[in-house]
Every structure is written in C-alpha cells, then in structure tokens.
Write a protein that holds these residues in place. Structure first.
Motif, mmCIF file in Angstrom:
data_model
loop_
_atom_site.group_PDB
_atom_site.id
_atom_site.type_symbol
_atom_site.label_atom_id
_atom_site.label_comp_id
_atom_site.label_asym_id
_atom_site.label_seq_id
_atom_site.Cartn_x
_atom_site.Cartn_y
_atom_site.Cartn_z
ATOM 1 N N THR A 479 0.897 -1.160 -0.134
ATOM 2 C CA THR A 479 0.001 -0.030 0.098
ATOM 3 C C THR A 479 0.711 1.364 -0.082
ATOM 4 O OG1 THR A 479 -0.305 0.251 2.467
ATOM 5 C CG2 THR A 479 -1.817 -1.190 1.150
ATOM 6 N N GLY A 505 -1.544 1.046 5.559
ATOM 7 C CA GLY A 505 -0.985 2.170 5.009
ATOM 8 C C GLY A 505 0.689 2.237 5.245
ATOM 9 N N SER A 527 -8.336 -3.287 -6.131
ATOM 10 C CA SER A 527 -7.932 -2.760 -4.891
ATOM 11 C C SER A 527 -8.616 -1.548 -4.376
ATOM 12 C CB SER A 527 -6.014 -2.359 -5.426
ATOM 13 O OG SER A 527 -5.818 -1.797 -3.972
ATOM 14 N N ALA A 531 -2.223 1.056 -4.945
ATOM 15 C CA ALA A 531 -1.194 0.159 -4.307
ATOM 16 C C ALA A 531 -0.582 -0.761 -5.277
ATOM 17 C CB ALA A 531 -1.889 -0.653 -3.433
#
Length: 538
Positions: A479, A505, A527, A531
């Motif tokens: 990510t 994150g 997604s 990412a």
C-alpha cells in the motif's frame, strides 16, 4: 529500505477424477437494442436537478455534480439530503459545475478536483472557468480548503467550456478546455470561425497537463523554453500576452466535454470525446503534442464535410480521430458526451479492451471494441436522451455502468447479470514447474504502474484452464499511504463479499488464497486503494 524476497512456485488445483465441475456458463452479450442482451437499466436515484458529471469513490460512494453549483453524494444507493459543497457559479448556457476528479491517494488525503464556471465581471462574457483542489472529509467538502490551480479561462460565449479533468497514472492532472464558443482574443470569430484551439497562447481548445499540487506545468509538456510561460491564471482575453502556454499537452479541440483514462493498465492511455460543429462527433487518442485540427478539421473530414472525404495534408500534422460519426439520429447522434473504458473481465469477453461513449441526442451509448470497430447502427444502449456522463462503479456484486441524465434528473445504472463462481469442489494440489510469478504491477511492461484505487485488473495465471479449476496464489499488497484491501475472483462472476487480503498504510502484507480461474486461466483483482500488487502462483 526493506526488500521483499518472494519465491514463485507454480501450482494449480485439479478436479479429482470422476468429478465434473464445469465453470458456470457465462453469456457473452453483444451491444444491441435498447439495452444490450443480458443487461438491465435501472434508477439509482431521481430528483437530481441538472446533473452534469459523476465520479466513483473507491469505498462505493458516488460524487455527482449539479450544473447550478452543488456537489452531491450517493451513499448506500441513496442521495444524501444535503450538498457536500456548493459554489457560486455561472450556470447559463453550458456553464456551471462541470467536472470532478479524485486524487489517486484520496483515501489518505481526501483531495477532490473541481472544474467550474465562476462570475468575473471584467472578463469577456462576464464569467471564467476555474480548476481548484479541495479537501473532502466524510461526506463534506470544505469550501475553505480551496486551492486554485487554474483560473480566468475564457468563456466568452457561454458554451464550449469543456470541463473534464482526471489524474493520469503519471500523477499529473489533465484538464479538458473548450474553445469558448467565440475567440477570447476577438481576432477570429465564433463557432466554426473561432481559431482559439490553434492559438498556443490561450488555454482554450486544449488538453492541459499540470502538477496536481502546485498547478505548475507538467515537466515534459511539448512547449517550454524561450517564448513560453506558465499561463495558469493570466486570463484569456484580447490583452493576453502571446507567449506560448507551457500547460498545453495537446491542442486543436472544439469542445472536449469528456475524456477517460484506461484503468486496465498502469500506463497513461486516454480517449477524448470532442463535440463537433454541424456534421461530425469524434473520439481521439490522447497523444502528447497532438493537434486534432479544429477548426480546420471536424471528425475525419474538413469542417462541414462528411465521408467520403480526403485526409488532411500530411504537412499540417493533424491527428485523425479513432472513430467518428455523423449528425444523424439513425446511425449517429448530435453531441458526444461521456466515455468510459470497460474493466477487463467485468462483462462478457467481447467487452474486454472496449470503450463506451455516449451521445446526448437522441441519447445512445456506443461501444468500440478492442479491434477498434464501432457498429453505430446497433448501440449498446439507446433511448437515454440527455445523458451527460458515464462512469463505472464497483458495487457489492461487481461493476456497474452509472450515468447521469440531465433531461430526466436521474442517476441510472446499467448492470450485467452475474452469478457467483461455481464451487470447484474437492481439489487436489498439483505442483507445476517451472516456478512463475504471474503478475507484478511494478514490472508489467507497458502496463507497469500500481493499481489505482477503486479499479480492477485482469491477471493471467496460466495459459488455459485445462483440467484446473482454481489457483493457490500468494497476494502481496504494497500500500502507498492508507489502509485498504484486495479482492481476487473469477472473471465475469459476482464479486465475493470478503477480501483476500487487508493491508495497513505504508506496510507490506501477504496472504495465500485459493481463487477460481476462468477458461483462459485468468483472475480479476480489485484494489480499494492505489497500491502495487504482486501475485505468485504457489
């Protein structure tokens, strides 16, 4: 810097001898009729006065613009009662709240980009177009957060404002600007006599490319060096300096009302829908430095002509459209509007690599297939007069094509009937050699680039299904800046209700899953945030 060491081993699940687990029969509808066979058209919400544009939020919400200046939110299938934001706009003629885009890192930064027409007493026509960035928190956009990126773009006649904007996979903000209807300089004319699209010192009639944070011209734009300058807010009037604008990406457009980026690639590929004058509507490939020829050219012909017609002289350097159609209700339309690439693997295989584009009168959605062919006699959808924009939205069951209709004050959607993937039954593990990494968004050739938030990618795991029904895969989720998830499932079936992997994150996460594959050995991967994704078949 941490490095990932991923071992790629290849294996597929095999149906045991004697068990017959065929994949569900997936119809492959072709565009024809009022709504193509296998599809349904239904209302999402009504009572949305003069909707102009929409954009999907990766979490399932939809942002809808109203011409009169409001930004509205659809949440859980219903329009929220209050506006997320309201701006004072000029809304006469073709002016108003016109375009919206979300930042690729929206889930982390909440950035929203808007294109709207504002009053400006001293400008020709009394109004100008502006592009600004705002911050959205929850279901509200802060008016105080506005950062102006482009301003004082001429709207002298009220029409031909363009108004679309998107962030490309290269990270820059692209903006479509119309020719203003009349020349902002006042030195050519109006309508077919307006040459603003060829005037490189004006922003009108162009595709612009800028830094999405500062508004500065993007590096690599075709015009730079001596005799050029940044034109972001200097205005488009008779007194505007004649130095060339560095923001220009491409020129020669009349009214590029909508354009669309292809979500099926990590590269930057987009098509431009340019509204014609009296004879032809066109779809163009977005090309750095291209000149699409307006006002000399209209569609594939010289302005005012229809085929058979000669191509432009080679020395002029004009770029011809990918496809165009006449002003004819039988096999064409009157004004081109929204466009959207079909997500590969979402619908029947005939739609993979295809592009949908709408016309507002008499109201049709046409389909251009991967080979570049469009059958204008059999539109994908018809009877949608007033359609202004289209956008794919990921719903609980999978992809749906949303559209806004200013004539009926509705947001509607076209959906394809899907079913959950059939259970593959009991599987035997069949390790194959050699080892193989199936997909790495960081190294995918011309398609290299992360999966954008709220998009899907069709990924090939094997040359064909053969006796195999599913693949054991390791999904690595890298990510960028926010929490998110990845879902993988069999193409052309309903999206599963749960994710295959969740990630935080700035972290790297990996998880193994058994995913059914289709007859071509593909899976569909979605997604929720921008990412990089890696898929190894174990």
């Amino acid at each position: 810097m941490r490095r990932l060491l991923v071992v790629a081993l290849f294996a597929l699940g095999v149906v045991p001898a004697g068990a017959a687990h065929a994949l569900p029969s997936s119809p492959t509808p072709r565009p024809e009729g009022t709504v193509a066979a296998g599809f349904t058209d239904s209302v999402v919400t009504a009572g949305v006065a003069t909707p102009t544009a929409l954009v999907a939020v990766p979490d399932g919400r939809v942002v809808v613009l109203q011409k009169t200046g409001s930004v509205r939110i659809i949440k859980n299938g219903a329009m929220l009662p209050g506006a997320a934001l309201t701006r004072t706009v000029c809304s006469d003629s073709e002016r108003g709240m016109l375009g919206v885009a979300l930042d690729p890192q929206f889930s982390a930064n909440g950035l929203v980009y808007l294109y709207y027409t504002r009053p400006s007493a001293g400008a020709p026509g009394g109004c100008v177009n502006r592009v600004s960035r705002f911050v959205m928190t929850g279901d509200t956009i802060s008016a105080a957060s506005e950062v102006v990126l482009l301003d004082n773009i001429g709207s002298p006649a009220g029409n031909h404002n363009g108004g679309d904007l998107h962030v490309g996979n290269d990270g820059y903000l692209y903006v479509a600007v119309g020719d203003g209807g009349c020349d902002p300089r006042g030195n050519s004319g109006c309508a077919g006599g307006n040459d603003a699209a060829q005037d490189r010192s004006l922003l009108n009639g162009k595709i612009l490319r800028i830094d999405r944070f500062s508004g500065a011209p993007a590096p690599g734009n075709p015009f730079g060096g001596g005799g050029t300058e940044a034109c972001a807010t200097r205005g488009n009037t008779a007194a505007t300096p004649t130095t060339i604008c560095r923001e220009i990406f491409a020129l020669g457009l009349r009214n590029p009302w909508r354009f669309a980026f292809d979500p099926n690639t990590g590269g930057t590929k987009f098509f431009i829908n340019d509204v014609g004058q009296n004879t032809r509507e066109e779809v163009n490939l977005g090309v750095l430095g291209a000149n699409y020829g307006w006002p000399e050219r209209e569609g594939q012909c010289a302005q005012g002509q229809n085929p058979l017609c000669p191509p432009p002289a080679a020395g002029l350097g004009y770029t011809q459209p990918l496809t165009d159609y006449p002003h004819n209700p039988a096999n064409g339309g009157d004004y081109i509007t929204g466009g959207a690439f079909v997500p590969n693997g979402a619908w029947g295989s005939d739609f993979d690599g295809g592009y949908l584009f709408a016309d507002g009168d008499p109201g049709k959605i046409f389909f251009r297939n991967a080979a570049g062919n469009t059958n204008y006699n059999t539109p994908f959808v018809s009877g949608v007069g007033g359609i202004t924009d289209i956008e794919f939205v990921m719903e609980a069951a999978g992809w749906a094509l949303y559209y806004v209709n200013a004539a009926t004050s509705e947001v509607r959607k076209v959906t394809w009937a899907t079913s959950p993937a059939a259970s593959p039954g009991a599987l035997a593990y069949d390790a194959l050699s050699p080892a193989r990494r199936a997909f790495d968004s960081r190294d995918a050739g011309a398609a290299t680039g992360p999966l954008r938030a709220g998009t899907s990618r069709l990924v090939n795991l094997a040359a064909g299904q053969g006796a195999h029904r599913a693949a054991l895969v390791n999904i690595t989720f890298i990510t960028a800046s926010s929490d998110g998830f990845v879902v993988a499932w069999q193409p052309r079936t309903s999206r599963p209700p749960s994710s295959n992997i969740n990630g935080q994150g700035g972290q790297v996460a990996a998880n193994m899953s058994v995913v059914p594959i289709d007859t071509d050995g593909n899976v569909l991967v979605f997604s929720s945030v921008t990412a990089d994704v890696i898929i190894d078949v174990i």
